[in-house]
Design an enzyme around this catalytic site. Structure first.
Site, PDB file in Angstrom:
ATOM      1  N   CYS A 151       0.818  -1.280  -0.510  1.00 23.49           N
ATOM      2  CA  CYS A 151      -0.165   0.166  -0.174  1.00 23.49           C
ATOM      3  C   CYS A 151       0.681   1.396  -0.445  1.00 23.49           C
ATOM      4  O   CYS A 151      -0.304   2.299   0.083  1.00 23.49           O
ATOM      5  CB  CYS A 151      -0.642   0.266   1.447  1.00 23.49           C
ATOM      6  SG  CYS A 151      -1.902  -1.521   1.009  1.00 23.49           S
ATOM      7  N   HIS A 182      -3.222   7.402   2.578  1.00 26.62           N
ATOM      8  CA  HIS A 182      -3.061   6.477   1.914  1.00 26.62           C
ATOM      9  C   HIS A 182      -4.911   5.573   2.552  1.00 26.62           C
ATOM     10  O   HIS A 182      -4.699   5.515   3.681  1.00 26.62           O
ATOM     11  CB  HIS A 182      -2.127   5.015   2.520  1.00 26.62           C
ATOM     12  CG  HIS A 182      -3.318   3.358   2.052  1.00 26.62           C
ATOM     13  ND1 HIS A 182      -3.297   3.569   0.530  1.00 26.62           N
ATOM     14  CD2 HIS A 182      -3.037   2.548   3.137  1.00 26.62           C
ATOM     15  CE1 HIS A 182      -3.881   2.101   0.823  1.00 26.62           C
ATOM     16  NE2 HIS A 182      -3.973   1.972   2.142  1.00 26.62           N
ATOM     17  N   ASN A 209     -10.467   0.225  -0.413  1.00 22.22           N
ATOM     18  CA  ASN A 209      -8.488   0.421  -0.268  1.00 22.22           C
ATOM     19  C   ASN A 209      -7.830  -0.238  -1.679  1.00 22.22           C
ATOM     20  O   ASN A 209      -8.105  -0.936  -1.684  1.00 22.22           O
ATOM     21  CB  ASN A 209      -7.909  -0.360   0.490  1.00 22.22           C
ATOM     22  CG  ASN A 209      -6.243  -0.829   1.049  1.00 22.22           C
ATOM     23  OD1 ASN A 209      -6.126  -0.171   0.051  1.00 22.22           O
ATOM     24  ND2 ASN A 209      -6.263  -1.112   1.585  1.00 22.22           N
TER      25      ASN A 209
END
Length: 321
Positions: free
Chosen positions: A114, A248, A278
């Site tokens: 990520c 993020h 996500n």
């Protein structure tokens, strides 16, 4: 004369197919209320059967190149962050290079889960600052849906697909003010995706994302708090100097905790997790592109980007847009 890098253009792409929380509730034991309360996610985009990390990256990249008024053939480097490559090799960056019709520049992938986009942005900034490149395409692209166990409610609710891109170009004044990247492999078993081709990890069960969510949450909140301090201290800035937080997009509670650390109201935080879930390395460039295009983020404003992901790997970038 000192050399710096600045973001000249942005782009983003989300697949057409949308899966809502109610859709997931028909498959696993969950509900819209349960998911929203714990994650902030309401829906996520899922790639079509004929879409790949490279095909989505191409669309986002062409948008960024158009916004920057840069021809693909003028690129010196392509850096692509992904944990869901089209192939083990060659790199997805090379596949993107072919799609863009470019032959004259280097292209390679970065894998930091990520945090991949922040790592890629940091590398691109170093290339430009060192005088080894003038124009760099930086991309985050993910097809997370193909690595999700759709019968596991702890993970299937979280992830979505998409791609985001920025074009960095050389400048005489700082655009990217600093980047900070860190890793600690001792946490590798808390969040990972096994490689079926690797020795001992070849079962069907092991081909999907594995996560110990509560443990990841605890480490993420504490770690991101520290990197906020590190970033501001290196640049001699106060929390009040930050105009926008582009985090993020993993979980609204993690995002809110970082905003609280910065003493930023949520109105100055770019949030897309509710509509996109996500998207791993694509989440920051997607969020940044959205806020630039809708006029929230304006030239001259100070933006803090931060990410945390498997590894653990985490990082930040402070920039003046």
């Amino acid at each position: 004369m000192s050399r710096y890098s600045r973001i000249a253009g942005t782009g983003g792409y989300l697949p057409r197919q949308v899966v809502t929380n109610d859709d997931l509730a028909m498959r696993v034991e969950t509900s819209d209320e349960w998911i929203v309360e714990r994650t902030g996610i309401r829906r996520r985009h899922i790639a079509a059967a004929d879409e790949t990390a490279s095909s989505m990256a191409e669309i986002a990249s062409r948008q960024a190149l158009e916004a920057a008024a840069i021809d693909p053939h003028d690129l010196d480097l392509i850096i692509l962050a992904t944990s869901s490559p089209d192939r083990v090799f060659p790199s997805t960056a090379c596949l993107l290079q072919q799609r863009l019709g470019v032959r004259s520049c280097a292209a390679f992938d970065v894998q930091a889960a990520c945090s991949g986009f922040i790592f890629a942005l940091s590398i691109a900034d170093q290339y430009i600052s060192a005088g080894n490149a003038n124009r760099v395409l930086v991309v985050g692209t993910e097809v997370n849906s193909r690595s999700v166990d759709w019968d596991d409610r702890s993970t299937c609710i979280l992830f979505g697909d998409g791609a985001g891109a920025v074009v960095l170009e050389s400048a005489t004044e700082p655009g990217i003010m600093s980047t900070h990247i860190h890793s600690d492999g001792h946490y590798q078993d808390l969040l990972y995706l096994p490689n079926p081709a690797s020795n001992g990890e070849g079962s069907d069960e092991s081909r999907t994302i594995r996560m110990q969510g509560s443990e990841v949450f605890k480490v993420a909140v504490n770690t991101l708090g520290r990197i906020v301090d590190e970033t501001l201290e290196q640049n001699g800035l106060q929390k009040s100097d930050v105009d926008w937080l582009v985090p993020h997009q993993a979980n609204i509670r993690i995002i809110a905790a970082t905003a609280k650390k910065l003493q930023l109201p949520m109105e100055r935080v770019v949030v897309t997790v509710d509509e996109q879930g996500n998207t791993s390395s694509a989440s920051i460039p997607l969020a940044f592109d959205e806020a630039v295009r809708d006029g929230r983020i304006k030239r001259g404003q100070t933006v803090l980007m931060e990410a945390f992901g498997g590894g653990f790997a985490w990082g930040s970038a402070l920039l003046r847009y």
